[in-house]
Design a protein around this motif. Structure first.
Motif, PDB file in Angstrom:
ATOM      1  N   ALA A   1     -36.277  62.425  -8.287  1.00 11.03           N
ATOM      2  CA  ALA A   1     -36.598  63.258  -7.123  1.00 11.03           C
ATOM      3  C   ALA A   1     -35.533  64.326  -6.888  1.00 11.03           C
ATOM      4  O   ALA A   1     -35.856  65.476  -6.555  1.00 11.03           O
ATOM      5  N   ALA A   2     -34.273  63.976  -7.064  1.00  9.01           N
ATOM      6  CA  ALA A   2     -33.195  64.958  -6.880  1.00  9.01           C
ATOM      7  C   ALA A   2     -33.286  66.068  -7.914  1.00  9.01           C
ATOM      8  O   ALA A   2     -33.096  67.249  -7.594  1.00  9.01           O
ATOM      9  N   ALA A   3     -33.582  65.695  -9.153  1.00 14.42           N
ATOM     10  CA  ALA A   3     -33.713  66.697 -10.217  1.00 14.42           C
ATOM     11  C   ALA A   3     -34.894  67.628  -9.947  1.00 14.42           C
ATOM     12  O   ALA A   3     -34.782  68.851 -10.105  1.00 14.42           O
ATOM     13  N   GLU A   4     -36.015  67.052  -9.523  1.00 11.06           N
ATOM     14  CA  GLU A   4     -37.186  67.880  -9.201  1.00 11.06           C
ATOM     15  C   GLU A   4     -36.888  68.807  -8.022  1.00 11.06           C
ATOM     16  O   GLU A   4     -37.272  69.984  -8.044  1.00 11.06           O
ATOM     17  N   ALA A   5     -36.207  68.286  -7.023  1.00 11.30           N
ATOM     18  CA  ALA A   5     -35.872  69.096  -5.848  1.00 11.30           C
ATOM     19  C   ALA A   5     -34.938  70.236  -6.218  1.00 11.30           C
ATOM     20  O   ALA A   5     -35.072  71.360  -5.716  1.00 11.30           O
ATOM     21  N   TRP A   6     -33.974  69.971  -7.094  1.00 12.56           N
ATOM     22  CA  TRP A   6     -33.061  71.039  -7.556  1.00 12.56           C
ATOM     23  C   TRP A   6     -33.850  72.137  -8.250  1.00 12.56           C
ATOM     24  O   TRP A   6     -33.708  73.317  -7.920  1.00 12.56           O
ATOM     25  N   TYR A   7     -34.709  71.754  -9.207  1.00 11.62           N
ATOM     26  CA  TYR A   7     -35.438  72.753  -9.983  1.00 11.62           C
ATOM     27  C   TYR A   7     -36.358  73.594  -9.097  1.00 11.62           C
ATOM     28  O   TYR A   7     -36.536  74.785  -9.334  1.00 11.62           O
ATOM     29  N   ALA A   8     -36.906  72.985  -8.062  1.00  9.28           N
ATOM     30  CA  ALA A   8     -37.812  73.688  -7.146  1.00  9.28           C
ATOM     31  C   ALA A   8     -37.088  74.407  -6.010  1.00  9.28           C
ATOM     32  O   ALA A   8     -37.713  75.145  -5.251  1.00  9.28           O
ATOM     33  N   SER A   9     -35.773  74.210  -5.902  1.00  8.36           N
ATOM     34  CA  SER A   9     -35.029  74.766  -4.770  1.00  8.36           C
ATOM     35  C   SER A   9     -35.022  76.293  -4.787  1.00  8.36           C
ATOM     36  O   SER A   9     -35.050  76.928  -5.846  1.00  8.36           O
ATOM     37  N   ALA A  10     -34.972  76.856  -3.606  1.00  2.50           N
ATOM     38  CA  ALA A  10     -34.912  78.313  -3.479  1.00  2.50           C
ATOM     39  C   ALA A  10     -33.675  78.874  -4.168  1.00  2.50           C
ATOM     40  O   ALA A  10     -33.735  79.931  -4.804  1.00  2.50           O
ATOM     41  N   ALA A  11     -32.564  78.172  -4.065  1.00  2.18           N
ATOM     42  CA  ALA A  11     -31.319  78.652  -4.678  1.00  2.18           C
ATOM     43  C   ALA A  11     -31.443  78.732  -6.196  1.00  2.18           C
ATOM     44  O   ALA A  11     -31.002  79.707  -6.812  1.00  2.18           O
TER      45      ALA A  11
END
Length: 113
Positions: free
Chosen positions: A64-74
């Motif tokens: 979940a953290a990896a997916e959230a990073w890849y999808a993050s606005a930053a």
């Protein structure tokens, strides 16, 4: 389980300002998700098959953290700085825990199959 983002950069980009900017900014996108580099270029020796290009591997605490990073606005803000200049494949893979037993896995697969 930890999760890993693995990039096989088949045609590393030419050294230009956008690639440098990507390298300068990526760590700040990883930090909020506890991501870190495990492999970032470096020496590679192909043991089987072919592997033209370079390798990058990032570790995250979980999928979940990896997916959230890849999808993050930053990260989305800097992604094109890499994709416009490098050809490669990027995958997200869940790791196995320290107690992983391949023989036990084989037995489970055999029983299920």
């Amino acid at each position: 389980m930890p999760a890993y983002v693995i990039a096989h950069l088949r045609q590393p980009g030419t050294a230009d300002d956008e690639v440098y900017e990507y390298l300068e900014r990526i760590q700040a996108t990883l930090d909020p998700f506890e991501g870190r580099f495990l492999i970032h270029g470096g020496r590679t020796r192909v043991l089987e098959g072919s592997w033209p290009g370079g390798t990058v591997m990032l570790e995250f605490p979980d999928f979940a953290a990896a997916e959230a990073w890849y999808a993050s606005a930053a990260y989305r803000e800097i992604l094109r700085l890499r994709t416009d200049h490098m050809v490669g494949d990027v995958i997200l893979a869940e790791g196995c825990g320290p107690d992983h037993d391949s023989a036990a896995m084989a037995a489970e697969l055999r029983a299920a199959g």
